[in-house]
Design a protein around this motif. Sequence first.
Motif, PDB file in Angstrom:
ATOM      1  N   LEU A 299       2.542   6.064  -2.639  1.00 50.38           N
ATOM      2  CA  LEU A 299       3.599   7.025  -2.935  1.00 50.38           C
ATOM      3  C   LEU A 299       3.760   7.223  -4.437  1.00 50.38           C
ATOM      4  CD1 LEU A 299       6.309   6.208  -0.263  1.00 50.38           C
ATOM      5  CD2 LEU A 299       4.751   8.143  -0.364  1.00 50.38           C
ATOM      6  N   ASN A 300       3.812   6.128  -5.161  1.00 47.10           N
ATOM      7  CA  ASN A 300       3.999   6.262  -6.600  1.00 47.10           C
ATOM      8  C   ASN A 300       2.804   6.936  -7.266  1.00 47.10           C
ATOM      9  OD1 ASN A 300       6.680   5.111  -7.439  1.00 47.10           O
ATOM     10  ND2 ASN A 300       5.921   3.436  -6.175  1.00 47.10           N
ATOM     11  N   GLN A 301       1.606   6.671  -6.735  1.00 47.94           N
ATOM     12  CA  GLN A 301       0.427   7.360  -7.259  1.00 47.94           C
ATOM     13  C   GLN A 301       0.541   8.863  -7.059  1.00 47.94           C
ATOM     14  OE1 GLN A 301      -3.024   5.643  -5.399  1.00 47.94           O
ATOM     15  NE2 GLN A 301      -2.729   3.689  -6.454  1.00 47.94           N
ATOM     16  N   GLN A 302       1.127   9.240  -5.937  1.00 52.66           N
ATOM     17  CA  GLN A 302       1.282  10.663  -5.635  1.00 52.66           C
ATOM     18  C   GLN A 302       2.433  11.289  -6.414  1.00 52.66           C
ATOM     19  OE1 GLN A 302       1.838  11.178  -1.435  1.00 52.66           O
ATOM     20  NE2 GLN A 302      -0.062  10.142  -0.868  1.00 52.66           N
TER      21      GLN A 302
ATOM     22  N   GLU B 203       0.829  -1.202   0.000  1.00 53.99           N
ATOM     23  CA  GLU B 203       0.000   0.000   0.000  1.00 53.99           C
ATOM     24  C   GLU B 203       0.864   1.254   0.000  1.00 53.99           C
ATOM     25  OE1 GLU B 203      -4.125  -0.830   2.289  1.00 53.99           O
ATOM     26  OE2 GLU B 203      -2.335  -0.984   3.517  1.00 53.99           O
ATOM     27  N   ILE B 204       1.927   1.208   0.759  1.00 49.55           N
ATOM     28  CA  ILE B 204       2.812   2.369   0.836  1.00 49.55           C
ATOM     29  C   ILE B 204       3.485   2.596  -0.504  1.00 49.55           C
ATOM     30  CG2 ILE B 204       4.957   3.200   1.876  1.00 49.55           C
ATOM     31  CD1 ILE B 204       3.963   1.757   4.488  1.00 49.55           C
TER      32      ILE B 204
END
Lengths: 151, 151
Positions: B50-53, B45-46
């Motif tokens: 993060l990559n989505q952001q 999930e992390i």
Amino acid sequence: MSAKQIQTLEDAFNSCQAKGMRLSRQRRYILELLWEVPQHLSAREIYDKLNQQGKAIGHTSVYQNLEALSRKGIVECIQKADCRLYGNISDPHSHINCLDTGEIMDVFLELPPELIQQMEERAGVKISDYRIDFYAYRSPESSPNKAEESL
Amino acid sequence: MSAKQIQTLEDAFNSCQAKGMRLSRQRRYILELLWEVPQHLSAREIYDKLNQQGKAIGHTSVYQNLEALSRKGIVECIQKADCRLYGNISDPHSHINCLDTGEIMDVFLELPPELIQQMEERAGVKISDYRIDFYAYRSPESSPNKAEESL
DNA sequence: ATTTATGCAAACATTTTGCAATAAA
DNA sequence: TTTATTGCAAAATGTTTGCATAAAT
């Protein structure tokens, strides 16, 4: 008040049949195991334990059974992020999560009525149920703070 | 009784350096995320969040950082059977889950020390933290009984 | 300059799915 | 007999490790 119909292993067996599920050897193995142990187990653990006990069962059966059983409300599924843990259904219970071993123990704990009432007033709601997750260490001192080296 | 030194994100940053860990861009990303969200997150999930952001980070960095950070006591790791969930270190907080609206409210609630002690004795463990999930209805009367599909 | 930290690639582990064979009712 | 269930094999997904490169101090 969550009045659970299913309490004993027999209840679980009956509930299976009442819901059109057949009581296969493998399904019985899983239910027996979940009603034997107090902690919650992952699918892999259940697979391992059963096969170690000489109770042959395949991966697929374990995963599909757990999915079906929890969907039908016959076993409890604790889902957190990626992981799913399965346990038997019993009275409203809280959990002690062991931070050393990862083990989850069921405990029965009633909060004082005053405390509940206080929460209800503070939030303006009617509380119907609650679960408590305790995080605990097996030994009095294995605190993460002091046990850490600073390299 | 858990006197945690680390409370804020700044504390976490400082603790890293105090323990000889460099404050890389990726490590900052992870700590920022964990101090932003109230729940505990898995490594995957992390990585995803993060990559989505747009905060680029590789799998290896996520896994290795979480391992290191939790080993150093800078983030909390809840280990359950197979899976590990990570969260920031902060005061114990509980949630009221509204069964009408799905809303989740944060509440701070201290359990009576006698009650904690009682749990510790009963289970033979040292409790370090706890979270309470209340399930509540907005209105005094809403039916808690959910019917199970019987397909 | 030194040493930690990153992240690709590949190994390893876990979970899911298609489907033919099997067993419960 | 009928239909749910099993479990292999293979795909998909998640986690870990070796190691050359990059970045923090």
